[in-house]
Motif scaffolding. Structure first.
Motif, PDB file in Angstrom:
ATOM      1  N   ILE A 164       9.871  -1.338   7.098  1.00  0.00           N
ATOM      2  CA  ILE A 164       8.877  -1.128   8.160  1.00  0.00           C
ATOM      3  C   ILE A 164       9.338  -1.783   9.456  1.00  0.00           C
ATOM      4  N   LYS A 165       9.891  -2.979   9.350  1.00  0.00           N
ATOM      5  CA  LYS A 165      10.360  -3.681  10.550  1.00  0.00           C
ATOM      6  C   LYS A 165      11.490  -2.915  11.223  1.00  0.00           C
ATOM      7  N   GLU A 166      12.402  -2.388  10.417  1.00  0.00           N
ATOM      8  CA  GLU A 166      13.530  -1.650  10.987  1.00  0.00           C
ATOM      9  C   GLU A 166      13.071  -0.366  11.646  1.00  0.00           C
ATOM     10  N   ALA A 167      12.116   0.342  11.003  1.00  0.00           N
ATOM     11  CA  ALA A 167      11.635   1.605  11.553  1.00  0.00           C
ATOM     12  C   ALA A 167      10.896   1.418  12.870  1.00  0.00           C
ATOM     13  N   ASN A 168      10.363   0.207  13.077  1.00  0.00           N
ATOM     14  CA  ASN A 168       9.577  -0.055  14.287  1.00  0.00           C
ATOM     15  C   ASN A 168      10.242  -1.059  15.230  1.00  0.00           C
ATOM     16  N   ASN A 169      11.489  -1.428  14.931  1.00  0.00           N
ATOM     17  CA  ASN A 169      12.225  -2.398  15.762  1.00  0.00           C
ATOM     18  C   ASN A 169      11.452  -3.703  15.933  1.00  0.00           C
ATOM     19  N   LEU A 170      10.852  -4.176  14.841  1.00  0.00           N
ATOM     20  CA  LEU A 170      10.104  -5.436  14.880  1.00  0.00           C
ATOM     21  C   LEU A 170      11.053  -6.595  14.622  1.00  0.00           C
ATOM     22  N   ARG A 171      10.923  -7.646  15.419  1.00  0.00           N
ATOM     23  CA  ARG A 171      11.788  -8.817  15.280  1.00  0.00           C
ATOM     24  C   ARG A 171      11.143  -9.921  14.447  1.00  0.00           C
ATOM     25  N   ASN A 172       9.826  -9.800  14.169  1.00  0.00           N
ATOM     26  CA  ASN A 172       9.142 -10.772  13.318  1.00  0.00           C
ATOM     27  C   ASN A 172       8.075 -10.050  12.511  1.00  0.00           C
ATOM     28  N   ASP A 173       7.293 -10.795  11.732  1.00  0.00           N
ATOM     29  CA  ASP A 173       6.292 -10.198  10.839  1.00  0.00           C
ATOM     30  C   ASP A 173       4.914 -10.070  11.477  1.00  0.00           C
ATOM     31  N   VAL A 174       4.804 -10.347  12.749  1.00  0.00           N
ATOM     32  CA  VAL A 174       3.510 -10.320  13.420  1.00  0.00           C
ATOM     33  C   VAL A 174       3.188  -8.907  13.890  1.00  0.00           C
ATOM     34  N   VAL A 175       1.971  -8.421  13.543  1.00  0.00           N
ATOM     35  CA  VAL A 175       1.474  -7.134  14.026  1.00  0.00           C
ATOM     36  C   VAL A 175       0.122  -7.344  14.697  1.00  0.00           C
ATOM     37  N   GLN A 176      -0.207  -6.442  15.622  1.00  0.00           N
ATOM     38  CA  GLN A 176      -1.442  -6.552  16.393  1.00  0.00           C
ATOM     39  C   GLN A 176      -2.445  -5.494  15.944  1.00  0.00           C
ATOM     40  N   ILE A 177      -3.736  -5.830  16.021  1.00  0.00           N
ATOM     41  CA  ILE A 177      -4.780  -4.858  15.708  1.00  0.00           C
ATOM     42  C   ILE A 177      -4.683  -3.689  16.690  1.00  0.00           C
ATOM     43  N   GLY A 178      -4.697  -2.479  16.169  1.00  0.00           N
ATOM     44  CA  GLY A 178      -4.576  -1.285  16.994  1.00  0.00           C
ATOM     45  C   GLY A 178      -3.143  -0.799  17.162  1.00  0.00           C
ATOM     46  N   GLN A 179      -2.177  -1.612  16.720  1.00  0.00           N
ATOM     47  CA  GLN A 179      -0.775  -1.221  16.824  1.00  0.00           C
ATOM     48  C   GLN A 179      -0.475  -0.069  15.868  1.00  0.00           C
ATOM     49  N   ARG A 238       0.826  -1.208   0.000  1.00  0.00           N
ATOM     50  CA  ARG A 238       0.000   0.000   0.000  1.00  0.00           C
ATOM     51  C   ARG A 238       0.862   1.261   0.000  1.00  0.00           C
ATOM     52  N   TYR A 239       1.946   1.253   0.801  1.00  0.00           N
ATOM     53  CA  TYR A 239       2.772   2.450   0.929  1.00  0.00           C
ATOM     54  C   TYR A 239       4.015   2.414   0.047  1.00  0.00           C
ATOM     55  N   ASN A 240       4.147   1.347  -0.745  1.00  0.00           N
ATOM     56  CA  ASN A 240       5.268   1.226  -1.681  1.00  0.00           C
ATOM     57  C   ASN A 240       6.620   1.283  -0.964  1.00  0.00           C
ATOM     58  N   VAL A 241       6.727   0.507   0.124  1.00  0.00           N
ATOM     59  CA  VAL A 241       7.997   0.387   0.854  1.00  0.00           C
ATOM     60  C   VAL A 241       8.285  -1.089   1.088  1.00  0.00           C
ATOM     61  N   LYS A 242       9.466  -1.402   1.514  1.00  0.00           N
ATOM     62  CA  LYS A 242       9.835  -2.783   1.787  1.00  0.00           C
ATOM     63  C   LYS A 242       9.366  -3.204   3.176  1.00  0.00           C
ATOM     64  N   VAL A 243       9.044  -4.485   3.315  1.00  0.00           N
ATOM     65  CA  VAL A 243       8.679  -5.030   4.621  1.00  0.00           C
ATOM     66  C   VAL A 243       9.825  -4.832   5.610  1.00  0.00           C
ATOM     67  N   SER A 244      11.058  -5.053   5.142  1.00  0.00           N
ATOM     68  CA  SER A 244      12.220  -4.907   6.022  1.00  0.00           C
ATOM     69  C   SER A 244      12.370  -3.475   6.524  1.00  0.00           C
ATOM     70  N   LEU A 253       2.102   1.859  13.659  1.00  0.00           N
ATOM     71  CA  LEU A 253       3.393   1.612  13.001  1.00  0.00           C
ATOM     72  C   LEU A 253       3.886   2.893  12.340  1.00  0.00           C
ATOM     73  N   THR A 254       5.196   3.092  12.374  1.00  0.00           N
ATOM     74  CA  THR A 254       5.824   4.162  11.609  1.00  0.00           C
ATOM     75  C   THR A 254       6.104   3.624  10.211  1.00  0.00           C
ATOM     76  N   ILE A 255       5.634   4.364   9.209  1.00  0.00           N
ATOM     77  CA  ILE A 255       5.858   3.965   7.808  1.00  0.00           C
ATOM     78  C   ILE A 255       6.982   4.835   7.261  1.00  0.00           C
ATOM     79  N   PRO A 256       8.133   4.263   6.980  1.00  0.00           N
ATOM     80  CA  PRO A 256       9.278   5.075   6.512  1.00  0.00           C
ATOM     81  C   PRO A 256       8.997   5.660   5.135  1.00  0.00           C
ATOM     82  N   SER A 257       9.726   6.743   4.851  1.00  0.00           N
ATOM     83  CA  SER A 257       9.579   7.364   3.530  1.00  0.00           C
ATOM     84  C   SER A 257      10.164   6.445   2.470  1.00  0.00           C
ATOM     85  N   THR A 258       9.694   6.588   1.241  1.00  0.00           N
ATOM     86  CA  THR A 258      10.168   5.725   0.167  1.00  0.00           C
ATOM     87  C   THR A 258      11.582   6.084  -0.227  1.00  0.00           C
TER      88      THR A 258
END
Length: 443
Positions: A421-436, A413-419, A438-443
């Protein structure tokens, strides 16, 4: 006749005693650094000396009383740009030695004797302050004002390789010097930081020479660093302890035996490599007292603690951690008033197995990468004002996760890489929670 023989015998014995008590030069070592050069004369006994300078050509002349000049002075391989050679000249009398240091240009000398401190014996230390400040030629000034620069500035990380030159640091069971391990890790960390867009590394020392403990944070401040990382290899009086640890500044006495050991080790390093400044620089004591009590230390110490926790997490992926929480000690290298500062012990060089690990280049590379990873995580969260990363964070968007959404869907949707988004949010896996959120990095 008998009286004459007795008199001659007594004179001969006195002559032998005087000759036996005569001092001798055992060796010469030269430690060039960007702003100065240190020459060390290893002696059998404490020296008695006087000195003066001569010009055209530039020379420093040292007269050593009651000292033999029979030992050869070795040729100097790595004398740097200032010292051409060290040689003997005609002494004032038969019981003294005259040593001449030939220089390429004028230098300001500072001479002092040092008593035996392992692994060295008696020494005469000659510090030659270069009139041409080569450090200004080798290091360009860091630009921090974004108005005077065409782009947002880099985050500056000062890397301090512990010990150096006259101060070898701790010595492992197989003879490994701490100063060589710390410089290697520091250079690998420097290379990794300089490959990252928006980050830049500067070194407090780039070769095998000593930088005083007070000058190390001063260099970081002069270069306008945003962080100071001091690299060390731990040691203890027993071989069993092992593992890494991270240290922050304590304004009081260390509360652990290891911390007190480190404080004594730092004092030992000052005696080995910077005794002249300990003796003469009373202003540094006032500087340290003021900075420790300064209000600006509060922010720096809080930031140091936050960063040290991240370093422990990353370092723990490479080596066993001796301490899983940040440790505190009163260490001079950590006293920059406005710069977050940490000291990283990458392992116990006194432990035979860890000494072997530290002598492995690939292992030192992993250690450097772990420290870099922690610094990157920290500055992604709190980038300094005026930096490229701060500008990027301002442009970042946020998204509140709704039912049925995943990282891959948001990346499309935002035309960015999954990696990204994970790096911008310090995510260690691909699991996200409803209501979480997230920071969406610039392209």
């Amino acid at each position: 006749m008998i009286r004459v023989l007795i008199s001659i015998s007594c004179l001969w014995l006195v002559s032998l005693a005087v000759h036996a008590a005569q001092n001798a030069i055992d060796g010469v070592r030269v430690w060039p650094s960007p702003g100065s050069t240190r020459v060390v004369l290893d002696l059998e006994q404490a020296p008695e000396f006087t000195y003066f300078t001569l010009s055209n050509p530039e020379r420093l002349v040292i007269d050593l009383a009651n000292t033999s000049d029979s030992a050869d002075l070795p040729a100097i391989d790595k004398s740097g740009e200032l010292v051409r050679r060290v040689r003997y000249s005609t002494p004032k009398n038969n019981q003294s030695a005259r040593v001449v240091i030939d220089m390429t240009r004028k230098a300001s000398p500072n001479l002092f004797a040092m008593t035996p401190t392992k692994p060295y014996g008696h020494r005469l230390v000659i510090d030659l302050e270069d009139t041409v400040n080569s450090s200004s030629r080798n290091q360009s000034e860091v630009v921090k004002d974004s108005l005077s620069n065409q782009r947002d500035r880099d985050i500056i990380i000062a890397i301090d390789a512990g010990h150096g030159g006259e101060d070898p640091g701790s010595i492992g069971p197989s003879g490994t010097y701490e100063k060589h391990i710390t410089l290697s890790v520091a250079k690998k960390l420097e290379a990794r930081i300089n490959r990252e867009p928006g980050m830049r590394a500067i070194m407090t020392r780039s070769g095998d020479y000593y930088v005083s403990l007070n000058k190390r944070p001063a260099i970081a401040r002069q270069q306008k660093a945003d962080l100071l990382v001091s690299i060390h290899a731990d040691a203890f009086h027993q071989p069993q302890p092992r593992g890494g640890s991270v240290w922050v500044l304590s304004t009081g006495r260390a509360d652990t035996e290891l911390g007190r050991w480190m404080e004594r080790t730092e004092q030992h390093s000052q005696l080995l490599g910077g005794a002249a400044e300990v003796i003469t620089d009373k202003a540094s004591e006032r500087y340290l007292a003021e900075t420790i009590l300064g209000l600006s230390m509060d922010h720096s110490m809080a930031a140091s603690y936050d960063l040290s926790n991240k370093v422990i997490q990353e370092l723990g992926k490479v080596t066993k951690m001796h301490k899983k929480r940040p440790q505190a000690a009163s260490l001079a290298v950590l006293t920059a008033p406005d710069i977050p500062s940490i000291l990283v012990e990458v392992g116990f060089i006194s432990n035979p197995q860890e000494e072997k690990n530290l002598n492995w280049a690939a292992y030192r590379e992993r250690l450097a990468n772990s420290i870099f990873g922690a610094a990157k995580r920290y500055f992604r969260q709190v980038p300094p004002d005026g930096t490229l990363w701060a500008a990027q964070k301002e442009r970042n968007r946020t998204h509140k996760v709704r039912s049925g959404e995943s990282l891959s869907l948001l990346a499309q949707r935002y035309n960015v890489k999954v990696s990204s988004i994970k790096e911008a949010n310090n995510l260690r896996n691909d699991v996200v929670q409803i209501g979480q959120v997230l920071t969406i990095p610039s392209t």
